[in-house]
Motif scaffolding. Structure first.
Motif, PDB file in Angstrom:
ATOM      1  N   SER A  53     -55.129 -62.897 -24.419  1.00 13.52           N
ATOM      2  CA  SER A  53     -54.842 -61.921 -25.471  1.00 13.52           C
ATOM      3  C   SER A  53     -55.965 -61.772 -26.494  1.00 13.52           C
ATOM      4  O   SER A  53     -56.260 -60.636 -26.897  1.00 13.52           O
ATOM      5  CB  SER A  53     -53.511 -62.223 -26.142  1.00 13.52           C
ATOM      6  N   PRO A  54     -56.656 -62.838 -26.938  1.00 16.82           N
ATOM      7  CA  PRO A  54     -57.782 -62.588 -27.851  1.00 16.82           C
ATOM      8  C   PRO A  54     -58.908 -61.783 -27.199  1.00 16.82           C
ATOM      9  O   PRO A  54     -59.524 -60.939 -27.847  1.00 16.82           O
ATOM     10  CB  PRO A  54     -58.281 -63.986 -28.232  1.00 16.82           C
ATOM     11  N   ILE A  55     -59.138 -62.023 -25.920  1.00 13.28           N
ATOM     12  CA  ILE A  55     -60.188 -61.275 -25.220  1.00 13.28           C
ATOM     13  C   ILE A  55     -59.809 -59.801 -25.130  1.00 13.28           C
ATOM     14  O   ILE A  55     -60.629 -58.918 -25.409  1.00 13.28           O
ATOM     15  CB  ILE A  55     -60.425 -61.881 -23.822  1.00 13.28           C
ATOM     16  N   TYR A  56     -58.571 -59.534 -24.756  1.00 13.44           N
ATOM     17  CA  TYR A  56     -58.119 -58.147 -24.629  1.00 13.44           C
ATOM     18  C   TYR A  56     -58.205 -57.409 -25.964  1.00 13.44           C
ATOM     19  O   TYR A  56     -58.721 -56.293 -26.048  1.00 13.44           O
ATOM     20  CB  TYR A  56     -56.685 -58.112 -24.091  1.00 13.44           C
ATOM     21  N   PHE A  57     -57.699 -58.038 -27.023  1.00 17.04           N
ATOM     22  CA  PHE A  57     -57.685 -57.356 -28.313  1.00 17.04           C
ATOM     23  C   PHE A  57     -59.062 -57.288 -28.954  1.00 17.04           C
ATOM     24  O   PHE A  57     -59.324 -56.375 -29.742  1.00 17.04           O
ATOM     25  CB  PHE A  57     -56.657 -57.986 -29.252  1.00 17.04           C
TER      26      PHE A  57
END
Length: 107
Positions: A53-57
């Motif tokens: 999720s941090p990579i995606y956002f």
């Protein structure tokens, strides 16, 4: 005001999923019998989501031209905080929050 109406359905779902993931890692760190069962049933999904999720956002926030008015920035902050809780908090109780010791990080 945060612009939510122009987000795709997938982005809305992932934003809600990040909030649920944050609640999940808080609840799992509370040492109760039923939280152990929740953790055992869903640990692989929680770990994958916490790392992805941090990579995606971060990617979505950079596509949105690094604007602080977009919800992607706030989802990135929540997902980074969730990742920190997952990695460094040992347990949460009424007596406080216990952090894992640095020697446990490498073993």
């Amino acid at each position: 005001m945060i612009k939510i109406e122009k987000m795709s359905d997938f982005d809305r779902i992932t934003f809600v999923a990040v909030i649920l993931l944050f609640v999940y890692w808080i609840v799992v760190k509370i040492p109760l019998i039923f939280t152990y069962g929740i953790y055992q049933a869903t640990w692989i999904f929680g770990i994958l989501a916490a790392f992805l999720s941090p990579i995606y956002f971060l990617i979505r926030w950079s596509i949105a031209k690094l604007s602080f008015k977009k919800i992607y920035f706030y989802a990135l902050l929540i997902s980074i905080f969730t990742l920190l809780i997952m990695l460094f908090v040992y347990k949460i109780s009424f007596s406080g929050i216990e952090i894992t010791s640095p020697r446990d990080w490498w073993y």
